[in-house]
Design a protein around this motif. Structure first.
Motif: not given
Length: 133
Positions: A4-7, A9-16, A18-28
């Protein structure tokens, strides 16, 4: 095994997005401080405490009686489920409207629609001895 991609708090909406599109989820991590987490826990605690941890097993029986529907062992026992968090927690409402939440939704959903809405929110308290979720 997929990760699961982990980010931070400075993660960008674009990075997140992309994680949603490629992995279906993300942890911030570390978006909210301990005070926000404590308020959220206090607001949801009575709902979690009153939730039946064996309701999932009963749902499996209902699905099996209806012919399975592909969910004959989907819900595990020893798990407390609470839905409608926006209705139950003022603090959760602020999380749903947090600028990062809104930016990720705009970035990942808006290109495909005119508007969007939160459909479902849930909390799960998985107890010792629960099966695979």
């Amino acid at each position: 095994m997929a990760t699961i991609p982990n980010f931070g708090s400075a993660a960008t909406a674009e990075d997140l997005g992309e994680a949603l599109r490629s992995s279906g989820c993300a942890v911030v991590r570390e978006v909210f401080d301990a005070g926000v987490r404590a308020r959220l826990q206090a607001e949801l605690a009575p709902h979690i405490e009153s939730a039946d941890p064996e309701l999932g097993s009963a749902m499996n029986a209902v699905y099996a009686a209806e012919g399975g529907l592909g969910y004959t062992d989907f819900y595990q026992g020893k798990t407390r489920r609470v839905i409608s968090l926006i209705k139950k927690s003022p603090t959760f409402r602020t999380l749903a409207l947090h600028p990062l939440t809104m930016a990720v939704c705009d970035q990942s959903l808006k290109p495909n629609c005119v508007s969007y809405q939160v459909h479902a929110t849930a909390a799960f308290a998985v107890e010792p001895g629960a099966g695979v979720q």
